[in-house]
Design a protein around this motif. Sequence first.
Motif, mmCIF file in Angstrom:
data_model
loop_
_atom_site.group_PDB
_atom_site.id
_atom_site.type_symbol
_atom_site.label_atom_id
_atom_site.label_comp_id
_atom_site.label_asym_id
_atom_site.label_seq_id
_atom_site.Cartn_x
_atom_site.Cartn_y
_atom_site.Cartn_z
ATOM 1 N N MET A 151 112.967 35.108 43.747
ATOM 2 C CA MET A 151 111.907 35.997 44.205
ATOM 3 C C MET A 151 111.296 36.775 43.045
ATOM 4 S SD MET A 151 113.477 37.486 47.757
ATOM 5 C CE MET A 151 111.994 38.432 48.081
ATOM 6 N N ILE A 152 112.137 37.215 42.106
ATOM 7 C CA ILE A 152 111.625 37.962 40.954
ATOM 8 C C ILE A 152 110.708 37.079 40.125
ATOM 9 C CG2 ILE A 152 112.282 39.049 38.774
ATOM 10 C CD1 ILE A 152 114.799 40.058 40.170
ATOM 11 N N LEU A 153 111.121 35.835 39.926
ATOM 12 C CA LEU A 153 110.331 34.914 39.115
ATOM 13 C C LEU A 153 109.030 34.528 39.818
ATOM 14 C CD1 LEU A 153 110.216 33.193 36.513
ATOM 15 C CD2 LEU A 153 111.378 31.379 37.769
ATOM 16 N N GLY A 154 109.122 34.206 41.103
ATOM 17 C CA GLY A 154 107.947 33.740 41.825
ATOM 18 C C GLY A 154 107.072 34.844 42.371
ATOM 19 N N GLY A 155 107.651 36.014 42.586
ATOM 20 C CA GLY A 155 106.901 37.102 43.211
ATOM 21 C C GLY A 155 107.411 37.352 44.612
ATOM 22 N N PHE A 156 107.684 38.598 44.943
ATOM 23 C CA PHE A 156 108.315 38.937 46.218
ATOM 24 C C PHE A 156 107.427 38.613 47.419
ATOM 25 C CE2 PHE A 156 111.359 40.926 43.611
ATOM 26 C CZ PHE A 156 112.443 41.297 44.383
ATOM 27 N N ASN A 157 106.118 38.535 47.212
ATOM 28 C CA ASN A 157 105.221 38.337 48.351
ATOM 29 C C ASN A 157 104.490 37.002 48.305
ATOM 30 O OD1 ASN A 157 103.628 38.884 46.160
ATOM 31 N ND2 ASN A 157 102.801 40.811 46.958
ATOM 32 N N SER A 158 105.061 36.019 47.599
ATOM 33 C CA SER A 158 104.389 34.733 47.460
ATOM 34 C C SER A 158 105.286 33.592 47.925
ATOM 35 C CB SER A 158 103.991 34.498 45.994
ATOM 36 O OG SER A 158 103.482 33.198 45.817
ATOM 37 N N GLY A 211 105.046 30.957 45.305
ATOM 38 C CA GLY A 211 105.847 31.372 44.167
ATOM 39 C C GLY A 211 107.316 31.089 44.380
ATOM 40 N N ALA A 212 107.808 31.289 45.606
ATOM 41 C CA ALA A 212 109.212 31.013 45.913
ATOM 42 C C ALA A 212 109.518 29.531 45.743
ATOM 43 C CB ALA A 212 109.537 31.469 47.332
ATOM 44 N N ILE A 213 108.568 28.689 46.125
ATOM 45 C CA ILE A 213 108.777 27.240 46.000
ATOM 46 C C ILE A 213 108.875 26.835 44.537
ATOM 47 C CG2 ILE A 213 107.750 24.984 46.432
ATOM 48 C CD1 ILE A 213 106.444 26.199 48.941
ATOM 49 N N VAL A 214 107.904 27.261 43.737
ATOM 50 C CA VAL A 214 107.892 26.908 42.312
ATOM 51 C C VAL A 214 109.078 27.533 41.590
ATOM 52 C CG1 VAL A 214 106.612 27.108 40.160
ATOM 53 C CG2 VAL A 214 105.392 26.618 42.289
ATOM 54 N N ALA A 215 109.340 28.816 41.864
ATOM 55 C CA ALA A 215 110.417 29.515 41.170
ATOM 56 C C ALA A 215 111.779 28.935 41.521
ATOM 57 C CB ALA A 215 110.380 30.999 41.520
ATOM 58 N N LEU A 247 110.365 41.985 32.381
ATOM 59 C CA LEU A 247 109.892 42.697 31.210
ATOM 60 C C LEU A 247 108.457 42.308 30.851
ATOM 61 C CD1 LEU A 247 113.078 42.516 28.956
ATOM 62 C CD2 LEU A 247 112.241 44.478 30.261
ATOM 63 N N ILE A 248 108.096 41.051 31.156
ATOM 64 C CA ILE A 248 106.774 40.549 30.804
ATOM 65 C C ILE A 248 105.775 40.721 31.946
ATOM 66 C CG2 ILE A 248 105.487 38.506 30.084
ATOM 67 C CD1 ILE A 248 108.106 37.457 28.867
ATOM 68 N N ARG A 249 106.215 40.360 33.149
ATOM 69 C CA ARG A 249 105.330 40.428 34.320
ATOM 70 C C ARG A 249 106.136 40.937 35.517
ATOM 71 N NH1 ARG A 249 100.465 38.767 36.222
ATOM 72 N NH2 ARG A 249 100.371 38.034 38.376
ATOM 73 N N PRO A 250 106.175 42.233 35.750
ATOM 74 C CA PRO A 250 107.002 42.806 36.821
ATOM 75 C C PRO A 250 106.702 42.263 38.214
ATOM 76 C CG PRO A 250 106.236 44.514 35.333
ATOM 77 C CD PRO A 250 105.502 43.259 34.945
ATOM 78 N N ALA A 251 105.477 41.840 38.470
ATOM 79 C CA ALA A 251 105.126 41.322 39.795
ATOM 80 C C ALA A 251 105.525 39.870 39.982
ATOM 81 C CB ALA A 251 103.620 41.464 40.033
ATOM 82 N N GLY A 252 106.090 39.231 38.933
ATOM 83 C CA GLY A 252 106.427 37.821 39.034
ATOM 84 C C GLY A 252 105.250 36.939 38.659
ATOM 85 N N LEU A 253 105.510 35.659 38.537
ATOM 86 C CA LEU A 253 104.465 34.737 38.098
ATOM 87 C C LEU A 253 103.346 34.581 39.119
ATOM 88 C CD1 LEU A 253 106.698 31.929 36.526
ATOM 89 C CD2 LEU A 253 105.597 33.871 35.403
ATOM 90 N N PHE A 254 103.677 34.686 40.414
ATOM 91 C CA PHE A 254 102.685 34.480 41.473
ATOM 92 C C PHE A 254 102.488 35.705 42.344
ATOM 93 C CE2 PHE A 254 104.338 30.360 40.301
ATOM 94 C CZ PHE A 254 103.244 29.517 40.324
ATOM 95 N N GLY A 255 103.252 36.764 42.104
ATOM 96 C CA GLY A 255 103.185 37.941 42.961
ATOM 97 C C GLY A 255 101.968 38.792 42.683
#
Length: 296
Positions: free
Chosen positions: A230-237, A240-244, A281-289
């Motif tokens: 979820m952190i990687l993909g974004g909590f609301n995506s 993003g969950a699929i890719v992450a 550290l780089i993108r707090p919202a995740g890659l897709f969040g």
Amino acid sequence: MGDFSFFLEVVVGGLLSGVMYTLVALGFVLIFKASGVFNFAQGAMVLFAALTFVGFLEFGLPMWAAFLLALAAMLALAVAIERTVLRPLVGQDHMILFMATIGLSIFLEGFAQLIWGTKVRGLDLGISDEPIEIGGILISQFDLSAAAMAAVLVAVLSAFFSYTKVGRALRAVADDTQAAQVAGVPLGFIWAVVWGAAGFIALVAGLVWGARLGVQFALTLVALKALPVMILGGFNSIAGAIVAGLVIGVSEKLAEIYLGPFVGGGIENWFPYALAIAVLLIRPAGLFGAARIARV
């Protein structure tokens, strides 16, 4: 050539594990999209679902009947949670809702084991774990079948929440709960549907992971593996969950094989969390969040 074939086997194995991580993460994402709260109780729901299914099997029921009864139990549980826990807390701060899910997690863990007992149970879904060769790559039949089931479920749920009226209502609730209520979106119904979907996901995830690890308390910890997803993909995506999930599955396997020998092994257990911290550290919202603007 042999080294490349082994590399492909590791990657494929990671992708198959990643699909199952995605399945668990999807339960978290759906509830977060509907309420803006991380559902700490999702792991306990996985344990509850798996114990309920195995419990019905021990009563002598066929597998299909045990599945339907366990599904009915999870849907009833979802409605009960919405009515008794969430509905009274509508409009409260998200931290209060999060604390409520922590309490719910502790309750479900104890309640499930009170009903079904605490002993570790094996679960045989009738799927062979013998490897098969595809294109010169050895793949576990169980991993392939479990990943296929998870992929179908993820695709169906993603389509349902992306293209149906309920899905549009869910997105409205996720964007602005109060505005959605003013527009006539039935918040209680949406939350009940989302928690019902999360319960269904918990059941399937409990069966898959229970067949691999045994139906035991450790299943609640497996669900937390969805946190770095979820952190990687974004909590609301959902996308993003699929890719992450795929990225986490592949990266942890590759890290264990190629980096593990340099640090004494065991890197697979913590590498996804290290990767998640790096992403934060780089993108707090995740890659897709979607980034959220703090309100003062």
